[in-house]
Design an enzyme around this catalytic site. Structure first.
Site, PDB file in Angstrom:
ATOM      1  N   TYR A 133       0.824  -1.092   0.127  1.00  0.00           N
ATOM      2  CA  TYR A 133      -0.007  -0.081   0.042  1.00  0.00           C
ATOM      3  C   TYR A 133       0.985   1.299   0.074  1.00  0.00           C
ATOM      4  CZ  TYR A 133      -4.061  -3.145   1.390  1.00  0.00           C
ATOM      5  OH  TYR A 133      -4.939  -3.787   1.587  1.00  0.00           O
ATOM      6  N   PHE A 161     -13.410  -4.099  -0.103  1.00  0.00           N
ATOM      7  CA  PHE A 161     -14.373  -3.727  -0.996  1.00  0.00           C
ATOM      8  C   PHE A 161     -15.760  -3.515  -0.783  1.00  0.00           C
ATOM      9  CE2 PHE A 161     -10.560  -4.863  -4.048  1.00  0.00           C
ATOM     10  CZ  PHE A 161      -9.954  -3.644  -3.804  1.00  0.00           C
ATOM     11  N   LEU A 220     -17.452  -1.436   0.005  1.00  0.00           N
ATOM     12  CA  LEU A 220     -18.231   0.156  -0.369  1.00  0.00           C
ATOM     13  C   LEU A 220     -17.813   0.122  -1.828  1.00  0.00           C
ATOM     14  CD1 LEU A 220     -17.303   2.386   2.495  1.00  0.00           C
ATOM     15  CD2 LEU A 220     -19.255   1.231   2.125  1.00  0.00           C
ATOM     16  N   GLY A 223     -17.239  -2.175  -4.062  1.00  0.00           N
ATOM     17  CA  GLY A 223     -17.480  -3.293  -4.852  1.00  0.00           C
ATOM     18  C   GLY A 223     -16.686  -3.539  -6.116  1.00  0.00           C
ATOM     19  N   THR A 266     -18.575   5.122  -5.770  1.00  0.00           N
ATOM     20  CA  THR A 266     -18.988   6.068  -6.591  1.00  0.00           C
ATOM     21  C   THR A 266     -20.552   6.330  -5.893  1.00  0.00           C
ATOM     22  OG1 THR A 266     -20.256   4.840  -8.169  1.00  0.00           O
ATOM     23  CG2 THR A 266     -17.742   5.809  -8.642  1.00  0.00           C
TER      24      THR A 266
END
Length: 298
Positions: A61, A221, A223, A225, A233
């Site tokens: 990261y 993921f 949120l 997706g 978004t």
């Protein structure tokens, strides 16, 4: 209750090996995007103030480049930002990291396949976090015809666990058969996969299996997706929007609450570099969905 008074403890707790954590945690991938590292430090410290004691990270990261492929300026590693914000670390804090993928600014992403490569990644995490051991290491695998043998690599991490460099082990980006493949090598305290209310639902049975085994399931993921690293978004799922309106909350909060409602062993690790988003995400720990809500969400 104002959302800034809700803490991660509202989600309840789960035990990872011998460490008890609040089920609402924090994912550190997105904190590297901001060129001003002090913003990330402030968000991390605020997360801990709000009761977060489980932070997910990885040595790959990093921005610029890295997983998000964004940013400018000098390299910003999530692990080093965590160290700057939180060292010396609170006793109750559990930092979960990942090995398998590795990132080099010159050559890009590579997969660790040999014992020496895996050990080097473990040592990189130790160095960047400033620790003498890692609380939890997830072996993230590549799913494909050229995938390296799983049991062999997991065995290397088990040896490092026996040597005291790692306390607990998990798996990431896996299927149920992978869990079976390594179950006699060392305990698997968590599975970390992409999963959300309207994405990757083929894992529904796997989520239940992990619960039956007493293994934490940690969706990423939840949120974003299928947009994955590109991020979330504007909400388009009408069921999520309907439930959000009914409760007077945001669609993101509904998505996180749905995640936590999938079982007491399911943990949430939403990540953000925005303090307001952080507070709202943590507040989702207190959102209780009804059976009708859950049926509508599917």
């Amino acid at each position: 209750m104002p959302i800034d008074e809700i803490t991660a403890a509202a989600a309840g707790t789960w035990t990872l090996g011998d460490r008890t954590v609040n089920r609402m945690g924090f994912g550190s991938m997105r904190i590297t995007a901001d060129p001003d590292g002090e913003h990330a430090v402030a968000v991390l410290r605020r997360a801990v103030e709000l009761g977060v004691n489980h932070i997910d990270t990885a040595a790959f990261y990093v921005s610029p480049g890295g997983t998000l492929r964004v940013g400018s300026g000098p390299a910003r590693y999530a692990t080093e930002l965590i160290r700057a914000a939180l060292a010396p670390y609170p006793d109750e804090l559990v930092i979960a990291t990942k090995v398998g993928p590795g990132y080099d600014p010159a050559t890009g992403f590579q997969e660790a396949r040999t014992p020496a490569q895996l050990r080097a990644q473990v040592e990189e995490n130790l160095r960047r976090l400033g620790r003498d051991h890692l609380d939890l290491v997830n072996l993230r695998i590549y799913r494909g015809p050229a995938a390296a043998p799983l049991a062999e690599r997991f065995g290397v991490l088990a040896e490092l666990r026996d040597a005291g460099l790692i306390r607990h082990l998990g798996l990431s980006n896996v299927r149920p058969e992978h869990l079976e493949e390594v179950r006699d090598i060392a305990p698997v305290v968590c599975v970390q996969n992409a999963y959300g209310v309207d994405s990757y639902r083929e894992d529904d049975g796997f989520v239940r299996l992990c619960g039956e085994r007493g293994t934490a399931y940690v969706p990423f993921f939840a949120l974003a997706g299928t947009r994955r690293e590109a991020g979330a978004t504007a909400e388009t799922n009408e069921a999520v929007l309907d439930v959000a309106r009914a409760h007077g909350v945001t669609a993101h909060q509904v998505r996180l609450a749905w995640t936590l409602h999938q079982g007491p062993h399911v943990l949430a690790i939403p990540g953000t570099g925005n303090p307001a988003h952080l507070t709202a995400n943590i507040a989702a720990a207190a959102l209780r969905l009804t059976s009708d809500d859950l049926a509508r969400l599917g």
